[in-house]
Design an enzyme around this catalytic site. Structure first.
Site, PDB file in Angstrom:
ATOM      1  N   LYS A 191      40.013  21.717  36.423  1.00 61.98           N
ATOM      2  CA  LYS A 191      41.194  21.587  37.292  1.00 61.98           C
ATOM      3  C   LYS A 191      40.757  22.028  38.684  1.00 61.98           C
ATOM      4  CE  LYS A 191      44.570  22.957  39.118  1.00 61.98           C
ATOM      5  NZ  LYS A 191      44.637  22.770  40.585  1.00 61.98           N
ATOM      6  N   GLU A 266      36.194  35.112  38.863  1.00 66.33           N
ATOM      7  CA  GLU A 266      35.508  35.405  40.129  1.00 66.33           C
ATOM      8  C   GLU A 266      36.573  35.328  41.215  1.00 66.33           C
ATOM      9  OE1 GLU A 266      31.245  33.380  38.919  1.00 66.33           O
ATOM     10  OE2 GLU A 266      32.068  33.026  40.899  1.00 66.33           O
ATOM     11  N   CYS A 300      33.962  33.992  49.510  1.00 64.49           N
ATOM     12  CA  CYS A 300      34.323  35.202  48.761  1.00 64.49           C
ATOM     13  C   CYS A 300      33.401  36.364  49.092  1.00 64.49           C
ATOM     14  CB  CYS A 300      34.322  34.918  47.271  1.00 64.49           C
ATOM     15  SG  CYS A 300      32.741  34.318  46.692  1.00 64.49           S
ATOM     16  N   GLU A 409      42.394  40.410  52.198  1.00 70.89           N
ATOM     17  CA  GLU A 409      41.431  39.314  52.359  1.00 70.89           C
ATOM     18  C   GLU A 409      42.047  38.260  53.284  1.00 70.89           C
ATOM     19  OE1 GLU A 409      40.711  36.573  49.063  1.00 70.89           O
ATOM     20  OE2 GLU A 409      38.553  36.776  49.386  1.00 70.89           O
TER      21      GLU A 409
HETATM   22  P1  NAD Z   1      43.834  30.121  44.227  1.00 69.21           P
HETATM   23  O1  NAD Z   1      43.781  31.289  43.302  1.00 69.21           O
HETATM   24  O2  NAD Z   1      45.072  29.876  44.984  1.00 69.21           O
HETATM   25  O3  NAD Z   1      43.520  28.771  43.457  1.00 69.21           O
HETATM   26  C1  NAD Z   1      42.360  28.629  42.656  1.00 69.21           C
HETATM   27  C2  NAD Z   1      42.644  27.629  41.567  1.00 69.21           C
HETATM   28  O4  NAD Z   1      43.589  28.188  40.662  1.00 69.21           O
HETATM   29  C3  NAD Z   1      43.249  26.322  42.055  1.00 69.21           C
HETATM   30  O5  NAD Z   1      42.666  25.233  41.339  1.00 69.21           O
HETATM   31  C4  NAD Z   1      44.715  26.463  41.691  1.00 69.21           C
HETATM   32  O6  NAD Z   1      45.366  25.236  41.476  1.00 69.21           O
HETATM   33  C5  NAD Z   1      44.622  27.254  40.401  1.00 69.21           C
HETATM   34  N1  NAD Z   1      45.833  27.991  40.032  1.00 69.21           N
HETATM   35  C6  NAD Z   1      46.734  28.577  40.858  1.00 69.21           C
HETATM   36  N2  NAD Z   1      47.706  29.152  40.121  1.00 69.21           N
HETATM   37  C7  NAD Z   1      47.408  28.944  38.822  1.00 69.21           C
HETATM   38  C8  NAD Z   1      48.038  29.300  37.595  1.00 69.21           C
HETATM   39  N3  NAD Z   1      49.175  30.003  37.542  1.00 69.21           N
HETATM   40  N4  NAD Z   1      47.452  28.915  36.435  1.00 69.21           N
HETATM   41  C9  NAD Z   1      46.285  28.218  36.454  1.00 69.21           C
HETATM   42  N5  NAD Z   1      45.674  27.831  37.581  1.00 69.21           N
HETATM   43  C10 NAD Z   1      46.213  28.204  38.762  1.00 69.21           C
HETATM   44  O7  NAD Z   1      42.564  30.312  45.176  1.00 69.21           O
HETATM   45  P2  NAD Z   1      42.203  29.455  46.459  1.00 69.21           P
HETATM   46  O8  NAD Z   1      43.172  29.836  47.513  1.00 69.21           O
HETATM   47  O9  NAD Z   1      42.031  28.037  46.039  1.00 69.21           O
HETATM   48  O10 NAD Z   1      40.739  30.019  46.798  1.00 69.21           O
HETATM   49  C11 NAD Z   1      40.487  31.122  47.610  1.00 69.21           C
HETATM   50  C12 NAD Z   1      40.271  32.370  46.765  1.00 69.21           C
HETATM   51  O11 NAD Z   1      39.155  32.179  45.891  1.00 69.21           O
HETATM   52  C13 NAD Z   1      39.913  33.575  47.620  1.00 69.21           C
HETATM   53  O12 NAD Z   1      40.597  34.701  47.159  1.00 69.21           O
HETATM   54  C14 NAD Z   1      38.410  33.740  47.387  1.00 69.21           C
HETATM   55  O13 NAD Z   1      37.903  35.019  47.587  1.00 69.21           O
HETATM   56  C15 NAD Z   1      38.290  33.305  45.972  1.00 69.21           C
HETATM   57  N6  NAD Z   1      36.903  32.940  45.668  1.00 69.21           N
HETATM   58  C16 NAD Z   1      36.159  33.803  44.894  1.00 69.21           C
HETATM   59  C17 NAD Z   1      34.822  33.524  44.622  1.00 69.21           C
HETATM   60  C18 NAD Z   1      33.982  34.474  43.803  1.00 69.21           C
HETATM   61  O14 NAD Z   1      32.928  34.082  43.346  1.00 69.21           O
HETATM   62  N7  NAD Z   1      34.413  35.703  43.574  1.00 69.21           N
HETATM   63  C19 NAD Z   1      34.244  32.360  45.119  1.00 69.21           C
HETATM   64  C20 NAD Z   1      35.025  31.514  45.920  1.00 69.21           C
HETATM   65  C21 NAD Z   1      36.364  31.818  46.168  1.00 69.21           C
END
Ligand code: NAD
Length: 518
Positions: A191, A266, A300, A409
């Protein structure tokens, strides 16, 4: 034609089909789009114009994908690792063949500069090759001896898994999560983030092209609250790997509770880069600039808190301000661009909101502090940037670690500088955060570097370096930054079950119950 114009023309050619036809799902080896399916408009952050319509996945769509992954599981699991290795190498070859298109589409969809997205596409291929080479040995375990028994362990793939990815570097992160799952023998339902669905569709096409069995790779588009949620609840899915925000991790943990899913998260970070007076000034400066302003600060592992020792404060901040002012902000397809537009207008507004928060908290804005439509712009291309989600690279000073700009963040090209005097203060500041993903330490004193490496609560620490990736090394965070590690064998531990087999030597006494005495 300039390099930018050439890239825009090439990108348009790759994007044409996404604009002309609704992007659907990819299930059981083919594109799927139900008649009358609802859609949303996917926009480019360069100017917020449409890149086409994308299907809003329903629970029924997700169920179909999960069933396909379940049906394909046994055949993929039982395929010899050496065969999976060949297919995954073939997959990597196909990524390399299509790298230019992947990078152009990715830049237009997520706003990351092309200079980084070219590397990210190639890194995607490297992820596949690395795990392909390990596919045959993934089952390996331990042998553990006792006097009268021998135990051995063997690993088996856990089953179909759900992979949920974010928008910041969508292509690279999807390959990073999916390649080990496939190498282990799991089938997947992916997804992708709703804001950046396009490169995920290119990956699904490559899956079909590379000869993956139908149903091994499935992609479902749509929103997290519906499609993502259902994926985390579906009984066929045995584990969920999420890269995303910390709050999303909490939601998913709750959603997966009834079916007792294994989880790997992550999540976010507020990573410190600590620069001591004795650090190599020029190298530290380069790394500080790179680790927050590359990838638009939407990274991240970005070092979003500069923790700076007082002895070099004035000199370092002066040099840093000059560099931040000189960063080249522009269209992501311009090869000169160092900072592109933020992924979406809502995220752009969130990042801009921190400019006021910084002032309210009492910090100073040394550089930047606005978008390009706010009249503060100093670069020649400013008028072209007003329609996109461009934020001026920003530096906050006179900050302390209690301020929101030091705790939350922001996920944009925004750096918060905080001063310290002693090593103990540096450690205290570094650890004073809900997150624990990464940290960077710059000092020429090796003993001090070792003390800090042990004292800082984070999953990954780099000493005198920017984020350098080594694929066998563990990647992941502590506290609100995540659960679990990726990389090398750590990935297989997540995607596989460990089974213990105990063989008796035939010499031990078996306990006797119910004995009949003649
Ligand atoms: P997000 O959490 O909003 O979305 C990530 C994914 O989760 C999307 O595909 C979204 O559709 C899905 N999602 C959202 N709600 C959900 C639910 N209730 N159930 C299942 N899936 C759901 O994150 P974002 O805004 O897309 O990305 C940015 C974030 O990702 C930042 O916090 C960043 O630090 C983090 N990130 C972490 C790493 C790491 O390795 N630690 C790497 C890259 C990004």
């Amino acid at each position: 034609m300039s390099a930018l114009e050439q890239n825009i023309a090439s990108a348009e050619a790759y994007l044409e089909r996404f604009k002309a036809n609704t992007v659907g799902h990819f299930i059981a080896g083919k594109p799927v789009l139900a008649a009358g399916a609802k859609t949303y408009t996917n926009v480019t952050p360069t100017n917020n114009s449409s890149l086409g319509e994308v299907v809003i996945g329903t629970e029924a769509d997700v169920d179909q994908a999960c069933e396909a992954a379940e049906a394909a599981f046994v055949a993929w699991r039982d395929m010899p690792g050496s065969e999976r290795k060949k297919i995954l190498h073939h997959f990597a070859d196909k990524i390399v063949e299509r790298a230019e298109g992947i990078a152009l589409v990715e830049s237009m969809d997520c706003g990351q500069p092309i200079r980084f997205m070219k590397q990210a596409a190639i890194r995607g291929a490297a992820n596949f090759r690395f795990f392909a080479d390990k596919a045959a040995e993934a089952k390996n375990g331990l042998s553990l001896h006792q006097e009268e028994h021998t135990n051995f362990t063997v690993r088996t793939p856990i089953g179909p898994v759900g992979i949920i990815t974010p928008w910041n570097t969508p292509f690279m992160l999807a390959t990073w999560k999916i390649a080990p799952a496939l190498a282990a023998g799991c089938t997947i339902v992916h997804k992708p983030a709703e804001l950046t669905p396009l490169s995920a569709m290119l990956l699904a096409e490559i899956a079909a092209d590379a000869g993956l069995l139908s149903g091994v790779w499935n992609t479902v588009n749509g929103f997290g609250e519906v499609a993502g949620k259902r994926l985390t609840e579906h009984p066929a899915i045995k584990a969920v790997a999420l890269v995303g925000e910390s709050s999303t991790g909490s939601h998913i943990m709750r959603q997966g509770a009834d079916t007792l899913k294994r989880m790997h998260f992550e999540l976010g970070g507020k990573n410190p880069v600590i620069v001591f007076d004795d650090a190599d000034f020029d190298r530290a400066l380069d790394a500080v600039v790179f680790m927050i302003y590359s990838l638009n600060g939407q990274r991240c592992t970005s070092s979003s808190r500069l923790v700076l020792q007082s002895g070099i404060k004035h000199k370092f901040l002066a040099a840093l301000s000059q560099r931040v002012k000189a960063l080249k902000v522009g269209h992501p397809l311009d090869p000169q661009t160092e900072v592109g537009p933020l992924v979406h207008v809502e995220h752009f507004e969130k990042v801009l909101s921190y400019m006021d928060i910084a002032k309210q908290d009492g910090a100073s804005i040394e550089v930047g502090g606005a978008g390009y439509d706010h009249g503060h712009c100093s670069v020649a291309t400013a008028s072209n940037l007003a329609k996109g989600n461009f934020v001026q690279p920003t530096l906050f000073c006179v900050a302390n670690n209690k301020m929101r700009i030091a705790q939350e963040e922001i996920f944009g090209p925004v750096l918060t500088a905080i001063e310290f005097d002693t090593e103990a203060q540096a450690i205290e500041i570094a650890n004073d955060t809900a997150y624990g993903l990464a940290g960077y330490i710059w000092t020429n004193d090796n003993s001090r570097a070792m003390r800090l490496a042990h004292a800082i609560d984070a999953g990954m620490l780099w000493i005198n370096s920017e984020n350098n990736r080594n694929l066998p090394s563990p990647f992941g965070g502590t506290k609100m930054s995540g659960i679990g590690r990726d990389g090398g064998d750590y990935s297989f531990d997540f995607y596989m079950e460990t089974k213990n087999v105990c063989i008796a030597h035939g010499t031990h006494k078996v306990p006797v119950l119910g004995a009949v005495n003649d």
